[in-house]
Design a protein around this motif. Structure first.
Motif, PDB file in Angstrom:
ATOM      1  N   THR A   1       1.579   4.411  -6.181  1.00 17.57           N
ATOM      2  CA  THR A   1       0.431   3.911  -4.956  1.00 17.57           C
ATOM      3  C   THR A   1      -0.552   5.012  -4.803  1.00 17.57           C
TER       4      THR A   1
ATOM      5  N   ARG B   1      -2.627   5.754  -7.659  1.00 21.50           N
ATOM      6  CA  ARG B   1      -3.925   4.609  -7.830  1.00 21.50           C
ATOM      7  C   ARG B   1      -5.069   4.801  -6.673  1.00 21.50           C
ATOM      8  N   HIS B   2      -4.349   5.187  -5.513  1.00 20.80           N
ATOM      9  CA  HIS B   2      -5.253   5.613  -4.304  1.00 20.80           C
ATOM     10  C   HIS B   2      -6.460   6.743  -4.909  1.00 20.80           C
TER      11      HIS B   2
ATOM     12  N   GLN C   1      -8.874   5.525  -7.056  1.00 24.36           N
ATOM     13  CA  GLN C   1      -9.925   4.521  -6.604  1.00 24.36           C
ATOM     14  C   GLN C   1     -10.888   5.656  -5.698  1.00 24.36           C
TER      15      GLN C   1
ATOM     16  N   MET D   1      -8.081   2.077 -14.618  1.00 27.14           N
ATOM     17  CA  MET D   1      -7.552   1.503 -13.256  1.00 27.14           C
ATOM     18  C   MET D   1      -6.747   0.098 -13.676  1.00 27.14           C
ATOM     19  N   THR D   2      -7.338  -0.766 -14.385  1.00 21.38           N
ATOM     20  CA  THR D   2      -6.845  -2.032 -14.367  1.00 21.38           C
ATOM     21  C   THR D   2      -5.750  -1.793 -15.418  1.00 21.38           C
TER      22      THR D   2
ATOM     23  N   SER E   1      -0.291   0.248 -14.774  1.00 21.57           N
ATOM     24  CA  SER E   1       0.512  -0.888 -13.786  1.00 21.57           C
ATOM     25  C   SER E   1       2.009   0.176 -13.430  1.00 21.57           C
ATOM     26  N   ASP E   2       2.740  -0.436 -12.596  1.00 19.19           N
ATOM     27  CA  ASP E   2       3.932   0.433 -12.174  1.00 19.19           C
ATOM     28  C   ASP E   2       4.784   0.712 -13.245  1.00 19.19           C
TER      29      ASP E   2
ATOM     30  N   TRP F   1       0.203   7.844 -17.553  1.00 22.41           N
ATOM     31  CA  TRP F   1      -0.549   8.129 -16.428  1.00 22.41           C
ATOM     32  C   TRP F   1      -1.319   9.451 -16.492  1.00 22.41           C
TER      33      TRP F   1
END
Length: 143
Positions: A46, A49-50, A53, A96-97, A100-101, A108
């Motif tokens: 999380t 991803r933040h 973004q 980003m799309t 996933s986890d 990553w």
């Protein structure tokens, strides 16, 4: 302390000679380094991803600022440069799309390196073109 191989360092060769643009580029490099550090430190996905973004949001603001400068200085390649901004934004969004986890750590890391590559390529190709125009335009105006 020696920088990590993945870490970007600001240097004069990245400068475009426009103080506010250089400051934004330095900040962008810091954000990229923070993202890469988060990936290598295996922070929560999380948080990663933040951070991605934040980079995307920062890039959008930066691109808008550059495009305003293009208009103000009548930069002849503004349309092409703006097109490159859109392509970079699309590439960031795809990265980003796709993540996933359940992606592996190496995926990553690869994503972080792709974001870094997009930044560096844009700086050393497109932004250098604008730098050259800006310097020539500034010198012509001073004459």
């Amino acid at each position: 302390m020696q920088p990590q191989a993945w870490q970007l360092e600001w240097s004069d060769k990245l400068s475009v000679g426009i103080d506010d643009i250089d400051a934004q580029h330095r900040h962008f490099i810091e954000l990229i380094n923070d993202l890469n550090r988060a990936i290598l430190d295996r922070m929560d996905l999380t948080e990663i991803r933040h951070r991605m973004q934040v980079i995307l949001d920062d890039a959008a603001q930066h691109f808008a600022h550059e495009e305003a400068l293009f208009a103000a200085s009548h930069y002849p390649d503004a349309d092409e440069h703006t097109k490159r901004h859109r392509q970079a934004t699309t590439a960031f969004m795809r990265i980003m799309t796709r993540l996933s986890d359940n992606h592996t750590e190496s995926e990553w890391i690869e994503a972080g390196l792709k974001v870094k590559q997009l930044l560096v390529e844009h700086l050393i190709t497109e932004d250098k073109k604008y730098r050259d125009y800006f310097k020539a335009h500034k010198q012509a105006a001073a004459s």
